[in-house]
Design an enzyme around this catalytic site. Structure first.
Site, mmCIF file in Angstrom:
data_model
loop_
_atom_site.group_PDB
_atom_site.id
_atom_site.type_symbol
_atom_site.label_atom_id
_atom_site.label_comp_id
_atom_site.label_asym_id
_atom_site.label_seq_id
_atom_site.Cartn_x
_atom_site.Cartn_y
_atom_site.Cartn_z
ATOM 1 N N HIS A 42 0.887 -1.101 -0.057
ATOM 2 C CA HIS A 42 0.002 0.097 0.138
ATOM 3 C C HIS A 42 0.933 1.189 -0.080
ATOM 4 O O HIS A 42 0.440 2.218 0.649
ATOM 5 C CB HIS A 42 -0.916 0.014 1.131
ATOM 6 C CG HIS A 42 -1.790 -1.329 1.315
ATOM 7 N ND1 HIS A 42 -1.427 -2.573 1.943
ATOM 8 C CD2 HIS A 42 -3.158 -1.594 0.476
ATOM 9 C CE1 HIS A 42 -2.437 -3.306 1.841
ATOM 10 N NE2 HIS A 42 -3.277 -2.984 1.056
ATOM 11 N N GLY A 43 2.142 1.107 -0.414
ATOM 12 C CA GLY A 43 3.056 2.344 -0.693
ATOM 13 C C GLY A 43 3.474 2.982 0.511
ATOM 14 O O GLY A 43 3.822 4.196 0.689
#
Lengths: 486, 190, 346
Positions: free
Chosen positions: B154-155
């Site tokens: 999710h970065g």
């Protein structure tokens, strides 16, 4: 249920609402609270409750053990030992489960003998009895499957012996055996399917137990007099708190015995060979099942002769299964109208004999068939010299103590060089366990057939008019005998 | 005994329900069940062999400069990163007050046996604090925007001290329990 | 009913007694003098003895016998011989770490190049096995793989007493002698294929050179704990030890084929591939205990008893409160039950 109006009245809004939709509280109330139970049940009747506890304990500990057990031939033995060593309280749970099986059978045998003694299998309780026999069969199957799981020497070779029994069945036997084993021999696949079924069967037992209790509650409990309940008010008490407390007392006494084995003798009922990992190449010197299977094992081994076209092996299997199957038809074999052996003087003596036969069969099952039953009565072995004279084999026998050996030795020394004599000891003929087993097997089956004839001829003692009257009479008798002492 | 009581049984039983002996019996029986429940519940805890596998001695002398090694202890991933002087300087230069989870670089190190900090060696958990993915780092050629680790799920972006700088993760990569057994060996335990 | 109870109890006792039979053919194992400290409801292990037993295992037994179910950490766990309350986690116990590091094992996990390195063991590692697998163990030991000792005390009738009796039960060297025989004179089953007319057999007998046999004079064999039976086995007779095998009266087996004498009085026991190991001063105990064969056998048997069931201490110490609890509950239930039933004729 019949003979017993529901006395449950919902007290608050929620229970009233629930009672109209799912009367589960009413059902529980009628089954274990207000259920009218004869007031003269003795301690032998607490074994039903004890068995319910046994089943619950086995399922609970079994589900826990399955969280740690590894059904794989490479890991099964080590995973059981890991439970005993590394899992928190694993040693306790496993000792409870392993000894719990023995306790379960101990209780079920008393429960069954109690049913036999008080005639609890007779009308109107035939279905109740048959369901009990189904439970017993399922218990045997579960115990057998579970005994495989630790993957010890007895697990493997015991399972080998029992599955090969299926091979004795004509036509389908060998296919059936291969099908059960999932291969040419016991292997990983067998262990996995045994584990799966060992997990399943206890829940089937639980289901049949529910039917068993249902079938109990339709005619109601039998009782030591065998006289049916006539007046609910006078003859019975509600199950709770009278029998819940009496059963609890019996259960705790039973738990003391159970705890003794779990904490102080956890391996006493097992076999040392179970602590050796299974090795298909080495068979233990004596394969014996757990103690609760010994009587049936003795019957299996007792048959050593062919009967017409039926080979001995198949005949043994037939007799072993018949020993259980005959229980299913017992309600129709016993012709007596009187239930309780208390009032059957002749049948009662045969009953005690039957109990003795079952215990002695257990003794035979634990013993080596060729051993003498009474070693003290066993005469001294005879010495036999085998030799060849002029190309013909011959023997010469010497009986007696040390002088027999001297004589035999002298005889051997006197033989020509090419006689190649050899000396061996031959046991004197004796009454062996094999012969005793056969006699006891016939006694075992004989009991059930003799019941048929006793029932027709026996003159029973006078039955009490009712449970209530019998209780009063017994109390008068005891107060009369104790009076002089006061 | 006298003759059979005429009164209904239920009433006598109800009167008796609060008797001390019944309450005592019930309480003791309940206590026994509860004691057994302790055993039945305690067995859910890790077994001794599982606990024994939850500690590991790692030789940190073989970690290449500017890169990391990853070890599994009891199935959980850990990063042992040998930081370059530039990475150390970068980690120390950060203004802690602006961080989502304020921690100085010194707070994220453990002293060696002589009491000094080994600034070159950063040891952190290898599980992203967002949902537990394992971030990529120098060994995978992607250190993210802040030079530390980048979580591809999710970065989330971590800096060279393993602190969360950007993305959904709420916390810095946790520092495990570890001690320097010697200058080159650390013992990491769960 | 009383008759039934007595009968049932008596017969039940009989059938249990029948189950507790000794292993066929072997002498019944006996306890060391003074018995075992871990026996009985309150018995606990004598930890210094278990510690010495580990030393005996490590220095003597472990060269042939594995203990695969044990890890070094077990030595430092609660109830174990090297437990230290300061280190509840045995992995941190420095003494256990040192004991483990004393042994070099082949790492069970590969290094970064995929090879398996030798390294000092850690507390989490299993006891080192002397052989890579059973085939290697068999090949190195004259065809008989030494059994794993992890649960040996549970796996033998007689338990620790069996181990003790076996280790100290080998015949005294006074009873052992050698003799030279030519196969033509003595036909042992091993050299006779059973067919007297077989010419190959005869030729083999004629051409085989004289062999040295180890024979045991049975009249000189003293079986500890079997003094009463001395006269029974006291008759003169010779027991021929097969090559590479050793006679032991406590080993399960049958000595009749090897016995020259009255076959009805062949000595108890059998032959095993392990010779007497615990010769005096085979190990040097750090605590100054004299390393007699009996002492070493006692210590190692106790160590193996601990290893077979490390939780025995927990079991017994939990047993007592459980029994007391059940006793109290029984009494309470009795009064509760009698109170409820007091108005009922039954």
């Amino acid at each position: 249920m019949s003979g017993h109006e529901s006395s449950y009245t919902p007290t608050n809004g929620f229970t009233k609402w629930l009672d109209k939709r799912l009367p589960i509280v009413r059902f529980a109330n009628d089954t274990v609270v207000t259920f009218p139970t004869p007031k003269n049940l003795n301690y032998w009747y607490t074994f039903g409750g004890i068995l319910a506890v046994c089943l619950a304990v086995q399922i609970l500990t079994g589900v826990i053990l399955a969280m740690h057990y590894e059904p794989n031939v490479n890991g099964a033995f080590a995973s059981v030992e890991r439970i005993m060593r590394d899992v928190p309280f694993g040693w306790l749970l496993r000792n409870i489960h392993a000894n719990g099986a023995s306790m379960f059978f101990f209780a079920v045998y008393i429960h069954m003998f109690r049913g036999l003694y008080y005639g609890s299998y007779k009308a109107p309780r035939e279905v109740l009895w048959i369901l009990g026999c189904v439970i017993f069969l399922l218990m045997i199957a579960t115990a057998f499957l579970g005994y495989m799981l630790p993957w010890g020497q007895m697990s493997y070779h015991g399972a080998n012996v029992i599955t090969s029994l299926f091979g004795a069945i004509p036509l389908v036997g060998e296919s059936l055996q291969t099908w059960i084993l999932g291969g040419p021999s016991i292997g990983n696949q067998t262990l996995q399917r045994f584990f799966s079924l060992h997990y399943l069967l206890p829940f089937m037992i639980a289901a049949v137990v529910i039917l068993h209790i249902w079938a109990l509650h339709v005619p109601g409990n039998n009782n030591p007099t065998g006289v049916e309940v006539q007046d609910v008010e006078k003859d019975t008490v509600p199950f709770h708190p009278y029998y819940t407390l009496k059963d609890s007392f019996g259960i705790v006494l039973f738990l003391i015995v159970f705890a003794y084995f779990v904490f102080y003798a956890p391996n006493a009922l097992g076999h040392a060979d179970q602590s050796i990992e299974a090795n298909p190449l080495v068979t233990p010197a004596h394969i014996v099942p757990e103690w609760y299977m010994l009587p049936f094992y003795a019957i299996l081994r007792a048959i050593t002769f062919d009967l017409g076209p039926i080979p001995a092996k198949l005949l043994g299997v037939i007799f072993m299964f018949a020993a259980i199957a005959i229980l299913f038809v017992l309600p129709w074999l016993d012709t007596s109208k009187v239930k309780s052996m208390r009032y059957r003087p002749v049948a009662r003596q045969f009953f005690f004999g039957f109990v003795a036969v079952c215990l002695l069969l257990g003794w035979c099952g634990a013993s080596t068939p060729s051993n003498p039953v009474f070693p003290a009565l066993q005469g001294e072995d005879a010495l036999v010299v085998s030799y060849t004279q002029d190309g013909v084999e011959a023997t010469s026998t010497y009986k007696g103590g040390g002088e027999a050996y001297v004589d035999a030795k002298r005889f051997m020394d006197g033989l020509p060089e090419d006689a190649s004599p050899s000396l061996s000891a031959v046991p004197a003929p004796a009454f062996t366990f094999s012969q005793l087993s056969l006699i006891l097997t016939f006694c075992y089956f004989g009991y059930f057939f003799i019941l048929f004839f006793i029932g027709l001829t026996e003159k029973p003692k006078e039955l009490p008019e009712s449970i209530h009257k019998s209780v009063l009479k017994r109390h008068k008798a005891t107060s009369a005998t104790t009076a002089p002492a006061e | 005994m006298t003759e059979q009581t005429a009164q209904p049984l239920d009433e006598t039983v109800d009167d008796d329900r609060r008797n001390f002996i019944h309450i005592a019996t019930g309480a003791v029986a309940f206590g026994g069940v509860a004691a057994f429940a302790i055993a039945a519940i305690d067995q859910w805890n890790p077994a001794a062999d599982t606990r024994a596998a939850s500690s590991l001695d790692v030789d940190i002398s073989k970690v290449p400069l500017g890169s990391e090694i990853r070890v599994l202890i009891g199935g959980k991933p850990f990063f042992l990163r040998h930081r370059t002087p530039a990475e150390i300087a970068e980690a120390e230069a950060v203004n802690v007050e602006n961080l989502r989870d304020p921690e100085t670089d010194d707070e994220r190190l453990r002293p060696m046996q002589d009491g000094k900090l080994n600034r070159a060696m950063l040891i952190t958990s290898g599980a992203c604090t967002h949902l537990g993915c394992v971030p990529v780092g120098p060994a995978q050629g992607n250190t993210g925007e802040y030079g530390g680790w980048y979580c591809p799920c999710h970065g989330s972006e971590y800096d060279t001290s393993g602190r969360i700088r950007k993305g959904p993760a709420p916390k810095n990569l946790p520092i495990p329990n570890y001690v320097y057994v010697s200058d080159t060996v650390v013992n990491i335990s769960l | 009913m009383k008759a039934f109870r007595i009968l049932a109890a008596g017969l039940a006792g009989l059938s249990f007694a029948a189950m507790a039979h000794a292993e066929g053919g072997a002498a019944h194992p006996h306890e060391p003098e003074g018995g075992w400290p871990f026996e009985g409801a309150f018995g606990q292990f004598d930890l210094p003895s278990v510690q010495r037993g580990y030393q005996v295992y490590r220095e003597v037994c472990s060269s042939c016998h594995s203990m695969k179910l044990l890890s070094y950490r077990n030595l430092g766990e609660q109830g174990g011989p090297f437990f230290d309350p300061e280190y509840p986690n045995p992995n941190n116990n420095p003494y256990v770490k040192a004991l483990a590091a004393d042994v070099e094992i082949l790492s069970p996990t590969p290094n970064e190049f995929g090879d398996y390195d030798f390294r000092p063991a850690t507390p989490a590692d299993q006891f080192k096995s002397p052989f890579a697998n059973e085939n290697a163990a068999r090949a190195a030991n004259n065809g008989a793989a030494p059994p794993d000792l992890s649960v040996i005390v549970k796996a033998r009738h007689g338990g620790a007493s069996y181990i003790y009796s076996l280790l100290t039960g080998y015949p005294h060297e006074d009873a052992i002698s050698t003799r030279e025989v030519t196969p033509a004179v003595v036909t042992t089953p091993a050299s006779d294929n059973g067919t007297p007319d077989d010419p190959t057999d005869d030729i083999a007998e004629v051409t085989t050179p004289a062999v040295i046999q180890t024979v045991i004079d049975v009249s000189k064999v003293h079986i500890a704990g079997h003094d009463a039976a001395e006269g029974e086995h006291g008759e003169a007779g010779l027991l021929i030890q097969p090559a590479g095998q050793y006679y032991n009266p406590f080993m399960a087996g049958d000595t009749t084929p090897q016995y020259e004498g009255d076959p009805r009085h062949a000595p108890p026991g059998g032959f095993l591939s392990m010779g007497p190991q615990l010769l005096p001063d085979r190990v040097t105990y750090a605590d100054g205990t004299e390393a007699t064969p009996e002492q070493m056998a006692h210590d190692v048997a106790q160590f193996l008893a601990w290893a077979s069931e490390p939780k025995q201490t927990n079991r017994k110490s939990l047993g007592l409160p459980v029994m007391i609890y059940l006793g109290i509950l029984t009494i309470l239930l009795w009064f509760s039950y009698k109170r409820v039933w007091r108005k009922i004729e039954h």
